[in-house]
Design an enzyme around this catalytic site. Sequence first.
Site, PDB file in Angstrom:
ATOM      1  CB  CYS A   2      36.717  53.494  46.609  1.00 42.21           C
ATOM      2  SG  CYS A   2      35.776  52.575  45.386  1.00 42.21           S
ATOM      3  NE  ARG A  27      41.367  52.490  50.323  1.00 40.29           N
ATOM      4  CZ  ARG A  27      41.388  51.375  51.052  1.00 40.29           C
ATOM      5  NH1 ARG A  27      42.512  50.985  51.605  1.00 40.29           N
ATOM      6  NH2 ARG A  27      40.316  50.651  51.219  1.00 40.29           N
ATOM      7  CD1 TRP A  74      38.618  48.269  42.246  1.00 35.86           C
ATOM      8  CD2 TRP A  74      40.341  49.401  41.426  1.00 35.86           C
ATOM      9  NE1 TRP A  74      39.366  47.400  41.514  1.00 35.86           N
ATOM     10  CE2 TRP A  74      40.434  48.063  40.996  1.00 35.86           C
ATOM     11  CE3 TRP A  74      41.327  50.289  41.029  1.00 35.86           C
ATOM     12  CZ2 TRP A  74      41.468  47.616  40.183  1.00 35.86           C
ATOM     13  CZ3 TRP A  74      42.362  49.826  40.223  1.00 35.86           C
ATOM     14  CH2 TRP A  74      42.434  48.520  39.802  1.00 35.86           C
ATOM     15  CG  ASN A 100      36.150  51.315  49.992  1.00 36.76           C
ATOM     16  OD1 ASN A 100      36.061  50.667  48.950  1.00 36.76           O
ATOM     17  ND2 ASN A 100      37.009  51.010  50.952  1.00 36.76           N
ATOM     18  N   GLY A 101      33.025  50.098  48.919  1.00 37.66           N
ATOM     19  CA  GLY A 101      32.462  48.780  49.224  1.00 37.66           C
ATOM     20  C   GLY A 101      31.509  48.341  48.133  1.00 37.66           C
ATOM     21  CD  GLU A 485      52.133  33.348  39.020  1.00 40.89           C
ATOM     22  OE1 GLU A 485      52.275  33.271  37.778  1.00 40.89           O
ATOM     23  OE2 GLU A 485      52.150  34.429  39.631  1.00 40.89           O
ATOM     24  CE  LYS A 489      54.528  36.853  40.473  1.00 38.03           C
ATOM     25  NZ  LYS A 489      53.690  36.454  39.454  1.00 38.03           N
ATOM     26  CD  GLU A 492      56.993  38.808  37.917  1.00 38.54           C
ATOM     27  OE1 GLU A 492      56.865  39.690  37.064  1.00 38.54           O
ATOM     28  OE2 GLU A 492      56.034  38.167  38.355  1.00 38.54           O
ATOM     29  CG  HIS A 508      61.015  13.367  29.202  1.00 38.18           C
ATOM     30  ND1 HIS A 508      61.034  12.216  28.452  1.00 38.18           N
ATOM     31  CD2 HIS A 508      60.060  13.165  30.147  1.00 38.18           C
ATOM     32  CE1 HIS A 508      60.121  11.369  28.904  1.00 38.18           C
ATOM     33  NE2 HIS A 508      59.511  11.932  29.929  1.00 38.18           N
ATOM     34  CE  LYS A 607      50.178  44.976  38.533  1.00 37.23           C
ATOM     35  NZ  LYS A 607      50.544  43.643  39.040  1.00 37.23           N
TER      36      LYS A 607
HETATM   37  C1  AGP Z   1      53.188  38.797  36.412  1.00 39.74           C
HETATM   38  O1  AGP Z   1      53.731  38.884  37.713  1.00 39.74           O
HETATM   39  C2  AGP Z   1      53.731  39.872  35.493  1.00 39.74           C
HETATM   40  N1  AGP Z   1      53.544  41.151  36.039  1.00 39.74           N
HETATM   41  C3  AGP Z   1      53.261  39.696  34.048  1.00 39.74           C
HETATM   42  O2  AGP Z   1      53.572  38.401  33.630  1.00 39.74           O
HETATM   43  C4  AGP Z   1      51.744  39.913  33.816  1.00 39.74           C
HETATM   44  O3  AGP Z   1      51.020  38.847  34.363  1.00 39.74           O
HETATM   45  C5  AGP Z   1      51.495  39.948  32.305  1.00 39.74           C
HETATM   46  O4  AGP Z   1      52.202  41.050  31.760  1.00 39.74           O
HETATM   47  C6  AGP Z   1      50.019  40.054  31.925  1.00 39.74           C
HETATM   48  O5  AGP Z   1      49.511  41.260  32.407  1.00 39.74           O
HETATM   49  P1  AGP Z   1      47.910  41.442  32.436  1.00 39.74           P
HETATM   50  O6  AGP Z   1      47.383  40.385  33.329  1.00 39.74           O
HETATM   51  O7  AGP Z   1      47.705  42.825  32.968  1.00 39.74           O
HETATM   52  O8  AGP Z   1      47.410  41.282  31.031  1.00 39.74           O
END
Ligand code: AGP
Length: 612
Positions: A2, A27, A74, A100-101, A485, A489, A492, A508, A607
């Site tokens: 927070c 935050r 938060w 905050n905590g 993963e 990363k 994207e 394969h 996001k």
């Molecule tokens: C991951 O780096 C991306 N931002 C994206 O794949 C994300 O994980 C996905 O859209 C799922 O989002 P969520 O975890 O908020 O459901």
Amino acid sequence: MCGIVGYIGYREAWPIVLKGLKRLEYRGYDSAGIALINESGEHIYKKAGKVAVLEEFASGQDKSGTIGMGHTRWATHGVPSDRNSHPHTSNNGKLSIIHNGIIENYATLKEELINRGHEFKSDTDTEVLIHLVEEIQKIEHLDLLEAVRLALKEVIGAYAIVIMDKEHPDRLIAARKGSPMVIGVGQGEYFVASDATPIIEYTKNVVYLNDNEIALIARNDLLIKRLDNVVQTPLIQELQLKLEMLEKGGFDHFMLKEIYEQPRSIKDCMRGRIYPEEGKVQLGGIKEFAEKLKNIDRIIIVACGTSWHAGLVGEYLIEEYARIPVEVEYASEFRYRNPIITEKDVVIAISQSGETADTMAAIEMAKERGATIFGICNVAGASIPRLTHAGVYTHAGPEIGVASTKAFTAQVTVLTLMAFYMAQQKGTITTSKLIELLTELDNIPEKIQVALESNDLIKEVAEKIKDSTNCLFLGRGSGFPVALEGALKLKEISYIHAEGYPAAEMKHGPIALIDEEMPVVFIATQNSSYEKVISNIQEVKARKGKVIAIVTQGDTEVKKMADYCIEIPDANEAFLPLIATIPLQLLSYHIAVMRGCNVDQPRNLAKSVTVE
Ligand code: AGP
């Protein structure tokens, strides 16, 4: 996390606190509140929603006063709502607090206070703390500073708090342990905040309060003590960073800041949930289903993107320890298939934002067909936690960078705890084994800190492959989701095409891609599939591929064949994903920066994908 802001001096407090909260919204932003004291008494304005909602709510109200404090939340304990917003007040309404905590022992303290006649207005741990201060002040007839000092000695957990007494509008009390706090030192005025961003435009002179310190802040005086009552000399330092840098905690991007937050965010995720000495896991969010977990047929994990990768790690761990069959489904596919779901199924929905449309739709469908739904989410009170029957929050704090980093490792941490918890319920794990695993898990944040120290080497490797057009990530076992993963990363944020594959699958098809232009990143740590991965590395080298290997510290075998080796500390295979992911996050970050990409807001991405 927070954000907290306090002011005492000769200026009007409201504008200073309000602007400070806006600077701290990164935050946390699910609710906000401000308290002021003036001749007509104390005025508290608090509201669910962002700071702008609070500003609107308080327009036209009495906002005068030269002492005040504010909080942007938060949520950890208690969903985001007006009544759970800070500031909170004592039973007699005299004292107010922002915090905050996490107060881990708040439930025990609350029960004791209720037995003493205290009535609570919120579900928060914070309100318990101010009632405890009030009770101690009343019983021991102490001044506020001493009452707060004694109360904090009874608290287990983390806090950065500011307290006001409406009958003494000439002082603020501030204290911290485990959560950040900085005091701004002006001429005839003081500021206190979670970081320096609300302070820097008024003064560059600051005092960083240390853990277990408490401060009495008056208009022209600052007294700092340790909780053991020893007076400390304030160490005034001059801020060097610019405002913009401060919001990122001195990092160039939120993503890098969040990568480096992972030792702390994983500690926060485990806080109050593991008891290594007793070999016990406690997950309060799903404990009402503990009996049900003893005889379920199957677990279905639904998620998208990075969260789906975390689900794959969960599959390995839950099947390994709890011996429950697990299926991991892309939510977007699951919701349109006609899957067979029964009331003996548990569906685990994983989502950082808690707002992903496909994941929400998958939950609705599974619910209609009788399954029990658990959530793993990072945003308290988001849509998904309100859709599920139960769940476990990741407590990673706001993740601002679009590319998920600390949320991923927090999701994997929760899934690890769930696997151990379910195994504990089903009796498929011994207490001694749990003691061993939890003792090691408790030290994983330190091992992640060690992995972060390879940053300079990782930057050198990034320089070598930043102009590639394609990249392969290969791993076996729980190294496979890590490979996926790492590929996500890279693609994207740097826009380099990257694919993750089970290392054995390379033969394969993908092996046709290998040439001297193709970097291949291997998860090649010393675990059950080490020898097989070494064979795969040799197959790539035989075709002139460029090999980057994530290896166990001290490895000599892979070093003989890989072009670049990045070492990580040795750990039980169960915890490999938590550590091996770190260098891949840093590798993608540095490549993206070198390619001039917008790391925190990559093109075409959002996001939270709230559209189907
Ligand atoms: C991951 O780096 C991306 N931002 C994206 O794949 C994300 O994980 C996905 O859209 C799922 O989002 P969520 O975890 O908020 O459901």
